[in-house]
Scaffold this motif. Sequence first.
Motif, PDB file in Angstrom:
ATOM      1  N   THR A  66       0.512  -1.023   0.050  1.00 48.54           N
ATOM      2  CA  THR A  66       0.010   0.150  -0.166  1.00 48.54           C
ATOM      3  C   THR A  66       0.867   1.215   0.051  1.00 48.54           C
ATOM      4  OG1 THR A  66      -0.138   0.147   2.265  1.00 48.54           O
ATOM      5  CG2 THR A  66      -1.802  -1.228   1.407  1.00 48.54           C
ATOM      6  N   THR A 103      -9.836  -4.841  -7.666  1.00 47.00           N
ATOM      7  CA  THR A 103      -9.719  -4.816  -6.359  1.00 47.00           C
ATOM      8  C   THR A 103      -8.320  -4.497  -6.079  1.00 47.00           C
ATOM      9  OG1 THR A 103      -9.541  -7.258  -6.502  1.00 47.00           O
ATOM     10  CG2 THR A 103     -11.778  -6.273  -6.077  1.00 47.00           C
ATOM     11  N   GLY A 104      -8.247  -3.984  -4.664  1.00 48.86           N
ATOM     12  CA  GLY A 104      -6.865  -3.595  -4.254  1.00 48.86           C
ATOM     13  C   GLY A 104      -6.187  -2.303  -4.696  1.00 48.86           C
ATOM     14  N   SER A 120      -5.032   2.613  -3.463  1.00 51.70           N
ATOM     15  CA  SER A 120      -6.508   2.148  -3.451  1.00 51.70           C
ATOM     16  C   SER A 120      -7.523   3.219  -3.045  1.00 51.70           C
ATOM     17  CB  SER A 120      -6.326   1.072  -2.205  1.00 51.70           C
ATOM     18  OG  SER A 120      -7.632   0.666  -1.883  1.00 51.70           O
ATOM     19  N   ILE A 124      -9.783   3.609  -6.496  1.00 49.93           N
ATOM     20  CA  ILE A 124     -11.290   2.858  -6.354  1.00 49.93           C
ATOM     21  C   ILE A 124     -12.074   3.759  -5.933  1.00 49.93           C
ATOM     22  CG2 ILE A 124     -12.232   1.166  -4.929  1.00 49.93           C
ATOM     23  CD1 ILE A 124      -9.832  -0.704  -5.227  1.00 49.93           C
ATOM     24  N   TYR A 126     -14.359   6.406  -3.806  1.00 47.67           N
ATOM     25  CA  TYR A 126     -15.926   6.527  -2.861  1.00 47.67           C
ATOM     26  C   TYR A 126     -17.022   6.540  -3.835  1.00 47.67           C
ATOM     27  CZ  TYR A 126     -13.490   7.912   1.454  1.00 47.67           C
ATOM     28  OH  TYR A 126     -12.484   8.073   2.556  1.00 47.67           O
ATOM     29  N   ARG A 137     -18.961   6.436   0.989  1.00 48.60           N
ATOM     30  CA  ARG A 137     -18.128   5.321   1.686  1.00 48.60           C
ATOM     31  C   ARG A 137     -16.965   4.722   0.733  1.00 48.60           C
ATOM     32  NH1 ARG A 137     -22.759   1.532   4.589  1.00 48.60           N
ATOM     33  NH2 ARG A 137     -23.840   3.135   5.596  1.00 48.60           N
ATOM     34  N   LEU A 139     -15.015   2.349  -1.475  1.00 45.24           N
ATOM     35  CA  LEU A 139     -15.169   1.134  -2.187  1.00 45.24           C
ATOM     36  C   LEU A 139     -14.396   0.066  -1.982  1.00 45.24           C
ATOM     37  CD1 LEU A 139     -16.582   2.703  -5.617  1.00 45.24           C
ATOM     38  CD2 LEU A 139     -18.007   1.547  -3.621  1.00 45.24           C
ATOM     39  N   THR A 140     -14.647  -0.976  -1.936  1.00 47.50           N
ATOM     40  CA  THR A 140     -13.522  -2.316  -2.176  1.00 47.50           C
ATOM     41  C   THR A 140     -13.376  -2.754  -3.525  1.00 47.50           C
ATOM     42  OG1 THR A 140     -15.403  -4.019  -1.586  1.00 47.50           O
ATOM     43  CG2 THR A 140     -14.356  -2.770   0.288  1.00 47.50           C
ATOM     44  N   SER A 141     -14.195  -2.386  -4.482  1.00 44.75           N
ATOM     45  CA  SER A 141     -13.929  -2.537  -5.652  1.00 44.75           C
ATOM     46  C   SER A 141     -14.494  -1.825  -6.560  1.00 44.75           C
ATOM     47  CB  SER A 141     -14.361  -4.179  -6.047  1.00 44.75           C
ATOM     48  OG  SER A 141     -15.743  -4.238  -6.179  1.00 44.75           O
TER      49      SER A 141
END
Length: 251
Positions: A66, A103-104, A120, A124, A126, A137, A139-141
Amino acid sequence: MYLPFSGNKEKVMNGALSPDYAVGRTYLTLTRGLTMKMMQGLVITLFSVLLQGYALATSIVYDGFTCLNAVDSNDPTPSITPIQSKFEVIENVGEGIYRLSLTGGIPRFVNNNQNVCIDSATAIGYAGIPAVDGLPRPLTSIDATAYFNGQELIIVISSMYTDLSARGTPFLPFTTSSVFAFTNMLIMEFNPNLSSFSLKKALRNRGFTQTSESRNLIAPFQETILPSFNETARDTPRILTPVSNIDFLLQ
């Protein structure tokens, strides 16, 4: 008369290589060319095939760390936290175009700097609808779009980031959060020998928008909208070339 080739001696007849050797070399050249084309065809097929049900689709991955500075695009310093950048095929649209899920995050780098980290936070970003999510929020993907012609892979990712700084304090001007729109285009080259995609270029752009309250009764709000705000207002998108090797492996 003999000449050494790969540790063997091949006979030369009248100044030319023997027919057996010439045929063998021609066969080897054709075989190598056919193998390269078969590998490219295999990758196209793998990208085209979506597994059914719960199974995962074809993907490419890059393992890294990261970013120490989550939101500064000019700082590619990696942390000690491992993370994987993963693009997964979710739909074959046809004519070489694919829908992907990221993702990631994606590799962050700058020109003339060997450091690479995986971004990330902004790559990726919000999302949020007040009636559903309340505040935006992380996002995770996020979805991405790709084009692959058997040799070159181009991926485009669009995301939005907010600093959640909106405030409505009494007696102070109202201001929305600073919202940034990111577009990243990754240009990769397929390496059939390693079954990998090497990142060659990245085109990156950051837009900006914010609304604040004004004391002007005719125009009570001031809106700032900048399609490109990477370093300074109204600058141009950045064209980046990695110094270090960044290879996504086919998985």
